[in-house]
Design an enzyme around this catalytic site. Sequence first.
Site, PDB file in Angstrom:
ATOM      1  N   SER A  45       0.809  -1.227   0.000  1.00  0.00           N
ATOM      2  CA  SER A  45       0.000   0.000   0.000  1.00  0.00           C
ATOM      3  C   SER A  45       0.838   1.273   0.000  1.00  0.00           C
ATOM      4  O   SER A  45       0.309   2.357  -0.238  1.00  0.00           O
ATOM      5  CB  SER A  45      -0.950   0.007   1.204  1.00  0.00           C
ATOM      6  OG  SER A  45      -0.232  -0.060   2.414  1.00  0.00           O
ATOM      7  N   THR A  66      -2.073  -6.416  -0.588  1.00  0.00           N
ATOM      8  CA  THR A  66      -2.747  -5.695   0.487  1.00  0.00           C
ATOM      9  C   THR A  66      -4.250  -5.750   0.257  1.00  0.00           C
ATOM     10  O   THR A  66      -4.717  -6.024  -0.845  1.00  0.00           O
ATOM     11  CB  THR A  66      -2.307  -4.219   0.525  1.00  0.00           C
ATOM     12  OG1 THR A  66      -2.533  -3.640  -0.772  1.00  0.00           O
ATOM     13  CG2 THR A  66      -0.840  -4.080   0.869  1.00  0.00           C
ATOM     14  N   ASP A 146     -22.849  -0.798   8.245  1.00  0.00           N
ATOM     15  CA  ASP A 146     -22.251  -0.827   6.920  1.00  0.00           C
ATOM     16  C   ASP A 146     -23.374  -0.565   5.923  1.00  0.00           C
ATOM     17  O   ASP A 146     -24.347  -1.313   5.886  1.00  0.00           O
ATOM     18  CB  ASP A 146     -21.602  -2.191   6.642  1.00  0.00           C
ATOM     19  CG  ASP A 146     -20.743  -2.191   5.382  1.00  0.00           C
ATOM     20  OD1 ASP A 146     -21.176  -1.620   4.361  1.00  0.00           O
ATOM     21  OD2 ASP A 146     -19.641  -2.770   5.417  1.00  0.00           O
ATOM     22  N   ARG A 206      -7.839   2.865   7.666  1.00  0.00           N
ATOM     23  CA  ARG A 206      -7.042   3.867   6.960  1.00  0.00           C
ATOM     24  C   ARG A 206      -7.055   5.154   7.773  1.00  0.00           C
ATOM     25  O   ARG A 206      -8.092   5.565   8.293  1.00  0.00           O
ATOM     26  CB  ARG A 206      -7.599   4.125   5.555  1.00  0.00           C
ATOM     27  CG  ARG A 206      -7.346   2.995   4.563  1.00  0.00           C
ATOM     28  CD  ARG A 206      -5.868   2.898   4.203  1.00  0.00           C
ATOM     29  NE  ARG A 206      -5.580   1.923   3.155  1.00  0.00           N
ATOM     30  CZ  ARG A 206      -5.135   0.700   3.366  1.00  0.00           C
ATOM     31  NH1 ARG A 206      -4.957   0.274   4.610  1.00  0.00           N
ATOM     32  NH2 ARG A 206      -4.858  -0.107   2.352  1.00  0.00           N
ATOM     33  N   ASP A 229      -3.605   2.382  14.748  1.00  0.00           N
ATOM     34  CA  ASP A 229      -2.584   1.673  13.984  1.00  0.00           C
ATOM     35  C   ASP A 229      -2.303   2.406  12.677  1.00  0.00           C
ATOM     36  O   ASP A 229      -1.305   2.146  12.012  1.00  0.00           O
ATOM     37  CB  ASP A 229      -3.059   0.241  13.689  1.00  0.00           C
ATOM     38  CG  ASP A 229      -2.023  -0.564  12.921  1.00  0.00           C
ATOM     39  OD1 ASP A 229      -0.889  -0.704  13.436  1.00  0.00           O
ATOM     40  OD2 ASP A 229      -2.327  -1.044  11.810  1.00  0.00           O
ATOM     41  N   GLU A 234       0.195   9.865   8.170  1.00  0.00           N
ATOM     42  CA  GLU A 234       1.167   8.784   8.060  1.00  0.00           C
ATOM     43  C   GLU A 234       1.980   8.932   6.764  1.00  0.00           C
ATOM     44  O   GLU A 234       1.416   9.285   5.730  1.00  0.00           O
ATOM     45  CB  GLU A 234       0.367   7.472   8.041  1.00  0.00           C
ATOM     46  CG  GLU A 234       1.138   6.196   8.014  1.00  0.00           C
ATOM     47  CD  GLU A 234       0.182   4.986   7.985  1.00  0.00           C
ATOM     48  OE1 GLU A 234       0.477   4.061   7.225  1.00  0.00           O
ATOM     49  OE2 GLU A 234      -0.851   4.980   8.692  1.00  0.00           O
ATOM     50  N   HIS A 251       1.061   0.817  11.789  1.00  0.00           N
ATOM     51  CA  HIS A 251       0.356   0.228  10.641  1.00  0.00           C
ATOM     52  C   HIS A 251       0.753  -1.233  10.466  1.00  0.00           C
ATOM     53  O   HIS A 251       1.114  -1.677   9.372  1.00  0.00           O
ATOM     54  CB  HIS A 251       0.658   1.030   9.371  1.00  0.00           C
ATOM     55  CG  HIS A 251      -0.359   0.831   8.282  1.00  0.00           C
ATOM     56  ND1 HIS A 251      -0.600   1.769   7.307  1.00  0.00           N
ATOM     57  CD2 HIS A 251      -1.204  -0.197   8.001  1.00  0.00           C
ATOM     58  CE1 HIS A 251      -1.531   1.328   6.478  1.00  0.00           C
ATOM     59  NE2 HIS A 251      -1.917   0.128   6.890  1.00  0.00           N
ATOM     60  N   GLY A 254      -2.304  -5.862  10.542  1.00  0.00           N
ATOM     61  CA  GLY A 254      -2.427  -7.051   9.699  1.00  0.00           C
ATOM     62  C   GLY A 254      -1.140  -7.827   9.518  1.00  0.00           C
ATOM     63  O   GLY A 254      -1.076  -8.759   8.719  1.00  0.00           O
ATOM     64  N   TYR A 255      -0.103  -7.479  10.277  1.00  0.00           N
ATOM     65  CA  TYR A 255       1.217  -8.071  10.064  1.00  0.00           C
ATOM     66  C   TYR A 255       1.399  -9.401  10.795  1.00  0.00           C
ATOM     67  O   TYR A 255       2.260  -9.539  11.659  1.00  0.00           O
ATOM     68  CB  TYR A 255       2.307  -7.093  10.504  1.00  0.00           C
ATOM     69  CG  TYR A 255       2.749  -6.132   9.426  1.00  0.00           C
ATOM     70  CD1 TYR A 255       1.874  -5.717   8.433  1.00  0.00           C
ATOM     71  CD2 TYR A 255       4.041  -5.617   9.402  1.00  0.00           C
ATOM     72  CE1 TYR A 255       2.269  -4.820   7.459  1.00  0.00           C
ATOM     73  CE2 TYR A 255       4.449  -4.722   8.429  1.00  0.00           C
ATOM     74  CZ  TYR A 255       3.557  -4.331   7.459  1.00  0.00           C
ATOM     75  OH  TYR A 255       3.949  -3.447   6.488  1.00  0.00           O
TER      76      TYR A 255
END
Length: 355
Positions: A45, A66, A146, A206, A229, A234, A251, A254-255
């Site tokens: 990203s 990503t 949503d 984001r 995060d 950023e 960030h 998701g790691y």
Amino acid sequence: MKIVADENLAFTDYFFSEFGDIQYKAGRTLTHTDVQDAEALLVRSVTAVNESLIQNTALKYVGSATIGTDHLDIQALEKQGITWANAAGCNAQAVAEYVITALLHLDASLLEQQEKFTLGIVGLGNVGKRLAYMAQLLGWKVIGFDPYVQLDSIENVSFQTLLQQANAVSIHVPLTKKGEHATYHLFDEKAFAALQPNTILINSARGPVVKEAALIEDIQRTQRKVVLDVFEHEPVISEELLNMLALATPHIAGYSLEGKARGTQMIYEAFCQKFGYDINKRFETQLPACEDYFSGHDLKAVLKQKLSQIYDIAQDDANIRACVKEGKVEQKAFDLLRKNYPLRREWAAHGGPQA
């Protein structure tokens, strides 16, 4: 075939080395010259894949390992006739586990609260639906908003109702700036005014979904516990903002090792479909075994005893704060934290549940 790849992608050699020469580059500083004679480009990203990067190149395929696509100029790619793919959902499980870890780190008593605790999820896609499932395993009440998706397993409510009723709000929307349901600055002064003062806020989606100036004003007013995060500006983060946050991480929600490997596998599969190769590799064959914490044990008991061994979120928080220099975390320090991040394992690797 020449393949240009972000140097921080996982398992690139395993998946792609048989197809040609791989040249590794820093994703954030990738140039037109770097990709001019490449047929395939593999990114994350941090790389803006736009017309100036891809025009007048040999590119036939761009794969982004990503979940998001806001860094891809899809119109430009399609105009140039370049096939593109992303890895939607690749790290969704890791992000869901990150959110639960953050909440339990802030308040371990949440393990005992059952439906007294209401988690509000904004965005019910790949991450949101997994988070809902994992939260319900802990007995929490889950509500969600949503405009495009409804989940049968939870109570679907309006955005305003969610803000008013949730004890914690977790954000899982893409970044969009146009349309009726644009998410840019979704959390602005009006949204913060609707939140209860003691409601925890977590953003691992984001950065610009949360208006930073409004967030700072809100924390000053309410002393709200906030976990970020991702950040609006950023990779530069102000010390003023960091000092206000209950938890901050660079960030990396998701790691996980699985998430990274899954992302590369997904763009490998799309690559094979594009160029007519057989799909015959699986990331699972490359992962080392882990100690089994969960099998035969109560989920809550394991999380109470082993949470920091599974994922030490406090260490990530300390690491980013240690990078402050002259009032801010600079891009170089932020990127190094991500580049050198020791990928954690998902709960399933330790015998735990998976959505």
